[in-house]
Write a protein that holds these residues in place. Sequence first.
Motif, mmCIF file in Angstrom:
data_model
loop_
_atom_site.group_PDB
_atom_site.id
_atom_site.type_symbol
_atom_site.label_atom_id
_atom_site.label_comp_id
_atom_site.label_asym_id
_atom_site.label_seq_id
_atom_site.Cartn_x
_atom_site.Cartn_y
_atom_site.Cartn_z
ATOM 1 N N GLN A 1 9.551 -40.546 -32.844
ATOM 2 C CA GLN A 1 10.305 -39.963 -31.754
ATOM 3 C C GLN A 1 10.465 -38.477 -32.020
ATOM 4 O OE1 GLN A 1 13.921 -42.056 -31.038
ATOM 5 N NE2 GLN A 1 12.895 -43.992 -30.670
ATOM 6 N N GLY A 2 9.991 -37.685 -31.091
ATOM 7 C CA GLY A 2 10.053 -36.240 -31.246
ATOM 8 C C GLY A 2 11.421 -35.678 -30.896
ATOM 9 N N GLU A 3 11.725 -34.568 -31.513
ATOM 10 C CA GLU A 3 13.005 -33.908 -31.258
ATOM 11 C C GLU A 3 12.868 -32.782 -30.257
ATOM 12 O OE1 GLU A 3 15.127 -32.754 -34.761
ATOM 13 O OE2 GLU A 3 14.411 -34.506 -35.854
ATOM 14 N N PHE A 4 11.640 -32.326 -30.002
ATOM 15 C CA PHE A 4 11.434 -31.182 -29.136
ATOM 16 C C PHE A 4 10.476 -31.522 -28.004
ATOM 17 C CE2 PHE A 4 12.204 -29.627 -33.444
ATOM 18 C CZ PHE A 4 13.352 -28.860 -33.215
ATOM 19 N N GLU A 5 10.673 -30.848 -26.888
ATOM 20 C CA GLU A 5 9.785 -30.983 -25.748
ATOM 21 C C GLU A 5 8.463 -30.274 -26.078
ATOM 22 O OE1 GLU A 5 11.213 -30.312 -21.558
ATOM 23 O OE2 GLU A 5 10.151 -28.428 -21.921
ATOM 24 N N PHE A 6 7.332 -30.838 -25.599
ATOM 25 C CA PHE A 6 6.054 -30.155 -25.772
ATOM 26 C C PHE A 6 5.189 -30.361 -24.542
ATOM 27 C CE2 PHE A 6 5.264 -34.383 -27.481
ATOM 28 C CZ PHE A 6 4.022 -34.707 -26.983
ATOM 29 N N ASN A 7 4.220 -29.462 -24.373
ATOM 30 C CA ASN A 7 3.292 -29.511 -23.248
ATOM 31 C C ASN A 7 1.920 -29.942 -23.743
ATOM 32 O OD1 ASN A 7 5.247 -28.406 -21.460
ATOM 33 N ND2 ASN A 7 4.785 -26.376 -22.262
ATOM 34 N N PHE A 8 1.136 -30.561 -22.867
ATOM 35 C CA PHE A 8 -0.247 -30.917 -23.199
ATOM 36 C C PHE A 8 -1.154 -30.466 -22.079
ATOM 37 C CE2 PHE A 8 1.214 -34.576 -20.808
ATOM 38 C CZ PHE A 8 0.120 -34.910 -20.015
ATOM 39 N N ASP A 9 -2.410 -30.208 -22.437
ATOM 40 C CA ASP A 9 -3.424 -29.813 -21.468
ATOM 41 C C ASP A 9 -4.739 -30.443 -21.913
ATOM 42 O OD1 ASP A 9 -4.287 -28.170 -19.163
ATOM 43 O OD2 ASP A 9 -5.559 -27.239 -20.685
ATOM 44 N N ILE A 10 -5.472 -31.032 -20.973
ATOM 45 C CA ILE A 10 -6.711 -31.746 -21.289
ATOM 46 C C ILE A 10 -7.886 -31.002 -20.669
ATOM 47 C CG2 ILE A 10 -7.957 -33.927 -21.037
ATOM 48 C CD1 ILE A 10 -5.195 -35.289 -20.812
ATOM 49 N N SER A 11 -8.929 -30.772 -21.481
ATOM 50 C CA SER A 11 -10.148 -30.144 -20.984
ATOM 51 C C SER A 11 -11.352 -30.855 -21.598
ATOM 52 C CB SER A 11 -10.170 -28.649 -21.338
ATOM 53 O OG SER A 11 -10.132 -28.489 -22.738
ATOM 54 N N CYS A 12 -12.518 -30.613 -21.025
ATOM 55 C CA CYS A 12 -13.738 -31.215 -21.538
ATOM 56 C C CYS A 12 -14.324 -30.303 -22.599
ATOM 57 C CB CYS A 12 -14.745 -31.426 -20.412
ATOM 58 S SG CYS A 12 -16.227 -32.285 -20.961
ATOM 59 N N ILE A 13 -14.559 -30.840 -23.795
ATOM 60 C CA ILE A 13 -15.116 -30.044 -24.890
ATOM 61 C C ILE A 13 -16.446 -30.619 -25.386
ATOM 62 C CG2 ILE A 13 -12.874 -29.166 -25.603
ATOM 63 C CD1 ILE A 13 -12.911 -31.213 -27.910
ATOM 64 N N GLY B 1 0.768 -31.681 -18.601
ATOM 65 C CA GLY B 1 2.124 -32.170 -18.358
ATOM 66 C C GLY B 1 3.046 -31.816 -19.504
ATOM 67 N N THR B 2 4.280 -32.300 -19.395
ATOM 68 C CA THR B 2 5.312 -32.050 -20.392
ATOM 69 C C THR B 2 5.874 -33.383 -20.855
ATOM 70 O OG1 THR B 2 5.858 -29.957 -19.340
ATOM 71 C CG2 THR B 2 7.517 -30.890 -20.800
ATOM 72 N N VAL B 3 6.055 -33.510 -22.161
ATOM 73 C CA VAL B 3 6.663 -34.709 -22.731
ATOM 74 C C VAL B 3 8.053 -34.313 -23.218
ATOM 75 C CG1 VAL B 3 6.510 -36.505 -24.490
ATOM 76 C CG2 VAL B 3 4.430 -35.640 -23.401
ATOM 77 N N ALA B 4 9.057 -34.985 -22.682
ATOM 78 C CA ALA B 4 10.441 -34.685 -23.032
ATOM 79 C C ALA B 4 10.760 -35.205 -24.438
ATOM 80 C CB ALA B 4 11.376 -35.318 -22.010
ATOM 81 N N PRO B 5 11.792 -34.650 -25.080
ATOM 82 C CA PRO B 5 12.157 -35.110 -26.428
ATOM 83 C C PRO B 5 12.831 -36.475 -26.415
ATOM 84 C CG PRO B 5 13.698 -33.446 -25.671
ATOM 85 C CD PRO B 5 12.633 -33.552 -24.618
ATOM 86 N N ALA B 6 13.196 -36.948 -27.591
ATOM 87 C CA ALA B 6 13.942 -38.202 -27.780
ATOM 88 C C ALA B 6 13.137 -39.438 -27.398
ATOM 89 C CB ALA B 6 15.267 -38.163 -27.029
ATOM 90 N N GLY B 7 11.863 -39.466 -27.796
ATOM 91 C CA GLY B 7 11.073 -40.675 -27.608
ATOM 92 C C GLY B 7 10.479 -40.876 -26.236
ATOM 93 N N GLU B 8 10.534 -39.876 -25.378
ATOM 94 C CA GLU B 8 9.927 -40.016 -24.053
ATOM 95 C C GLU B 8 8.409 -40.055 -24.181
ATOM 96 O OE1 GLU B 8 11.459 -40.515 -21.067
ATOM 97 O OE2 GLU B 8 13.236 -40.738 -22.316
ATOM 98 N N LYS B 9 7.737 -40.559 -23.162
ATOM 99 C CA LYS B 9 6.286 -40.715 -23.168
ATOM 100 C C LYS B 9 5.698 -40.141 -21.896
ATOM 101 C CE LYS B 9 6.756 -45.121 -25.553
ATOM 102 N NZ LYS B 9 6.564 -46.558 -25.454
ATOM 103 N N ALA B 10 4.417 -39.841 -21.948
ATOM 104 C CA ALA B 10 3.664 -39.440 -20.759
ATOM 105 C C ALA B 10 2.424 -40.320 -20.702
ATOM 106 C CB ALA B 10 3.279 -37.975 -20.832
ATOM 107 N N THR B 11 2.138 -40.842 -19.540
ATOM 108 C CA THR B 11 0.961 -41.690 -19.363
ATOM 109 C C THR B 11 -0.157 -40.874 -18.747
ATOM 110 O OG1 THR B 11 2.335 -43.640 -19.056
ATOM 111 C CG2 THR B 11 0.092 -43.775 -18.247
ATOM 112 N N VAL B 12 -1.334 -40.920 -19.363
ATOM 113 C CA VAL B 12 -2.528 -40.278 -18.841
ATOM 114 C C VAL B 12 -3.501 -41.385 -18.464
ATOM 115 C CG1 VAL B 12 -4.461 -38.749 -19.362
ATOM 116 C CG2 VAL B 12 -2.183 -38.227 -20.271
ATOM 117 N N THR B 13 -3.947 -41.373 -17.228
ATOM 118 C CA THR B 13 -4.844 -42.402 -16.710
ATOM 119 C C THR B 13 -6.266 -41.860 -16.632
ATOM 120 O OG1 THR B 13 -3.044 -43.284 -15.372
ATOM 121 C CG2 THR B 13 -5.256 -43.965 -14.776
#
Length: 149
Positions: A1-13, A55-67
Amino acid sequence: QGEFEFNFDISCITNSSTVKSRPGTAAQSRSTAEGEPTSDGGVRFGNFTVKPQSGTVAPAGEKATVTVDFSAEGQSQFFEVLGVKISERDPAQDVDGIPYELSGESCIPGLLNNDFLQIFEEAAVSRKPPSDPNELIRNTFIEEERAFH
């Protein structure tokens, strides 16, 4: 479980010089890792559609779903490598983002309808009916007549 909010970005490499893998199936035709935006907020990389791209993943164990959706074409295998960039991490590690491989295979369903020996494997198969009808045994498929006797 994270304590800080973080952002993610997906690209083709797939074609990146830092990726040591087989070539992608659609990346050769692209000059950038941007992908094609879709009408539903996703982005298309070759035969794969990723939603959301960032997107952004909130702290305290939140999740983000990528389809990821796969769009099959013909009878072939498809492959791409995505880079997942996460804010607040050491950019010296995985410069293009954390690599994530996608692969998919499509096939064309069909019915076997011309190999009578395989279709009627537990019955006799003959090209022509016998000249004497009394010689015809039960459970025989006659190819010339395309009939089962």
